[in-house]
Design an enzyme around this catalytic site. Sequence first.
Site, PDB file in Angstrom:
ATOM      1  N   CYS A  32       5.041   5.112   5.249  1.00 53.17           N
ATOM      2  CA  CYS A  32       3.885   4.601   4.498  1.00 53.17           C
ATOM      3  C   CYS A  32       3.520   5.510   3.327  1.00 53.17           C
ATOM      4  CB  CYS A  32       2.687   4.390   5.419  1.00 53.17           C
ATOM      5  SG  CYS A  32       2.795   2.844   6.376  1.00 53.17           S
ATOM      6  N   ASP A  86      -4.913 -10.624  -0.728  1.00 57.04           N
ATOM      7  CA  ASP A  86      -3.594 -11.217  -0.517  1.00 57.04           C
ATOM      8  C   ASP A  86      -2.706 -11.042  -1.749  1.00 57.04           C
ATOM      9  OD1 ASP A  86      -1.623 -12.673   0.900  1.00 57.04           O
ATOM     10  OD2 ASP A  86      -2.196 -14.512  -0.146  1.00 57.04           O
ATOM     11  N   HIS A  87      -1.479 -10.594  -1.517  1.00 57.53           N
ATOM     12  CA  HIS A  87      -0.498 -10.352  -2.580  1.00 57.53           C
ATOM     13  C   HIS A  87      -0.948  -9.284  -3.576  1.00 57.53           C
ATOM     14  CE1 HIS A  87       1.480 -13.837  -0.911  1.00 57.53           C
ATOM     15  NE2 HIS A  87       2.487 -13.698  -1.743  1.00 57.53           N
ATOM     16  N   HIS A 131       0.837  -1.205   0.000  1.00 50.50           N
ATOM     17  CA  HIS A 131       0.000   0.000   0.000  1.00 50.50           C
ATOM     18  C   HIS A 131       0.867   1.247   0.000  1.00 50.50           C
ATOM     19  CE1 HIS A 131      -0.398   1.008   4.623  1.00 50.50           C
ATOM     20  NE2 HIS A 131       0.845   0.882   4.246  1.00 50.50           N
ATOM     21  N   HIS A 133       2.999  -4.910   3.920  1.00 49.55           N
ATOM     22  CA  HIS A 133       2.785  -5.270   5.319  1.00 49.55           C
ATOM     23  C   HIS A 133       2.295  -6.709   5.366  1.00 49.55           C
ATOM     24  CE1 HIS A 133       3.213  -1.325   7.223  1.00 49.55           C
ATOM     25  NE2 HIS A 133       2.567  -0.812   6.186  1.00 49.55           N
ATOM     26  N   HIS A 168       4.981  -0.268  -0.438  1.00 49.62           N
ATOM     27  CA  HIS A 168       5.726  -1.173   0.439  1.00 49.62           C
ATOM     28  C   HIS A 168       4.711  -2.148   0.990  1.00 49.62           C
ATOM     29  CE1 HIS A 168       3.967   1.908   2.939  1.00 49.62           C
ATOM     30  NE2 HIS A 168       3.831   0.945   3.839  1.00 49.62           N
ATOM     31  N   GLU A 175      -1.427  -4.736  11.631  1.00 49.36           N
ATOM     32  CA  GLU A 175      -0.598  -4.285  10.513  1.00 49.36           C
ATOM     33  C   GLU A 175       0.874  -4.581  10.805  1.00 49.36           C
ATOM     34  OE1 GLU A 175      -1.377  -0.709   7.766  1.00 49.36           O
ATOM     35  OE2 GLU A 175       0.028   0.038   9.277  1.00 49.36           O
TER      36      GLU A 175
HETATM   37 NI    NI Z   1       2.498   1.068   5.445  1.00 50.81          NI
END
Ligand code: NI
Length: 136
Positions: free
Chosen positions: A35, A81-82, A16, A43, A41, A126
């Site tokens: 972020c 996911d992914h 995200h 999580h 990047h 997270e």
């Molecule tokens: Ni982040």
Amino acid sequence: MARVAVYRKEHFNAAHRLNNPDWADDKNASVFGKCNYANYHGHNYDLIVRVTGEVDPATGFVIDLKVLSDIIRDEVLERFDHKNLNLDTKEFKDINPTAENIVIAIYHILRSKLDQSLDLHLRLYETDRNFVEYPV
Ligand code: NI
């Protein structure tokens, strides 16, 4: 009738970026920190789903956990996911994919798949140290 809470823990990872397009770059960087990095990047999210309801005398279950895990897999993991949450999902086209907004989105997805007699509560990690809950 006895009410019991049953839990299912799931995991997904996703990329995200948090950014407010109405703000200048320096304000975005100062509010969102790492972020806000332009190239996204990832999580590793842990999702804990709590379903509360009466124990069905016929089965001894509140909800069949196989059924619950299938719903989470099909409706949440397949979707997120992914994925790059900003670019690949309709849920975060126009809102920041913060943990807060992700847990609300997952709640609405799962809520629509569960019997109305069941209460639903989510906790989303997270990081090991940062997590959110919904509803409160
Ligand atoms: Ni982040």
